[in-house]
Scaffold this active site. Structure first.
Site, PDB file in Angstrom:
ATOM      1  N   SER A 146      33.566 -11.606 -61.328  1.00  0.00           N
ATOM      2  CA  SER A 146      34.848 -11.230 -60.723  1.00  0.00           C
ATOM      3  C   SER A 146      35.824 -12.396 -60.584  1.00  0.00           C
ATOM      4  O   SER A 146      37.004 -12.179 -60.333  1.00  0.00           O
ATOM      5  CB  SER A 146      34.640 -10.564 -59.371  1.00  0.00           C
ATOM      6  N   LYS A 164      36.635 -14.696 -53.608  1.00  0.00           N
ATOM      7  CA  LYS A 164      37.915 -14.167 -54.097  1.00  0.00           C
ATOM      8  C   LYS A 164      39.020 -15.179 -53.816  1.00  0.00           C
ATOM      9  O   LYS A 164      38.831 -16.149 -53.106  1.00  0.00           O
ATOM     10  CB  LYS A 164      38.273 -12.836 -53.420  1.00  0.00           C
TER      11      LYS A 164
END
Length: 195
Positions: free
Chosen positions: A64, A100
């Site tokens: 990700s 993230k």
């Protein structure tokens, strides 16, 4: 019966000095060994404490955050309470640690078009860390205002990342944050500060 007389000889001064020196050496060796072991245990405990509380070391799993971070990278994070747009953060989510990038902080308005362009307070973000823009999995309504005490985060690999665009993850609170990723230590070829 004749008795043999045992001749007991008194040790010489030199022999006594040698024996005394040997005993002092043994005593000092034991003392030095014990203090070295205590020192090593203390250093190890302090290192574990620092690594756990102030500089957590994390291994990246998944894709990700590619191309910035890849599966297997080992990074060092720094405990922090102040985050700005572009910081990479690690946070707890469902007994896992996710990594993230901070896109917006409390009070800011986030919007995203169908092509994957991200806007914060109406300004298009310049995102050189994203190799391919994508709308991805999104079930929130834009424009979206980031709640107080929260961060809006997105993965760099937008087409596969599950992040603040999903109501399952949502915005990240400060209590969830492990730290800000600052440095990659593995692989050696990519050793250095994270941008």
């Amino acid at each position: 019966m004749s008795r043999k007389k045992k001749n007991l000889e008194m040790p010489t001064v030199e022999e006594l000095e040698k024996e005394l020196h040997r005993e002092k050496y043994r005593k000092n060796f034991r003392k030095t060994l014990r203090s070295t072991i205590y020192l090593l245990i203390t250093v190890a405990a302090a290192s574990v404490l620092v690594a756990t509380l102030f500089l957590p070391v994390l291994q990246i799993y998944g894709t990700s955050m590619t191309p910035t971070l890849t599966d297997g990278d080992i990074v060092v994070s720094l405990k922090s309470s102040e985050f700005v747009q572009g910081d990479i953060v690690a946070f707890y989510y469902n007994n896992k640690i996710l990594v993230k990038r901070v896109i917006a902080t409390e009070g800011e308005w986030v919007s995203m078009d169908e092509d994957g362009n991200v806007y914060v307070d109406g300004t298009l973000l310049d995102e050189p860390y994203v190799s391919e823009l994508a709308y991805g999995e999104c079930d929130i309504t834009f424009p979206y205002q980031v709640p107080e005490g929260k961060l809006f985060v997105l993965g760099d690999h937008r087409s596969v990342s599950v992040d603040s665009r999903s109501s399952a993850v949502g915005c990240v609170s400060e209590e969830q944050i492990v730290g800000k990723l600052t440095f990659r230590v593995w692989p050696i070829t990519s050793f250095g500060k994270l941008e």
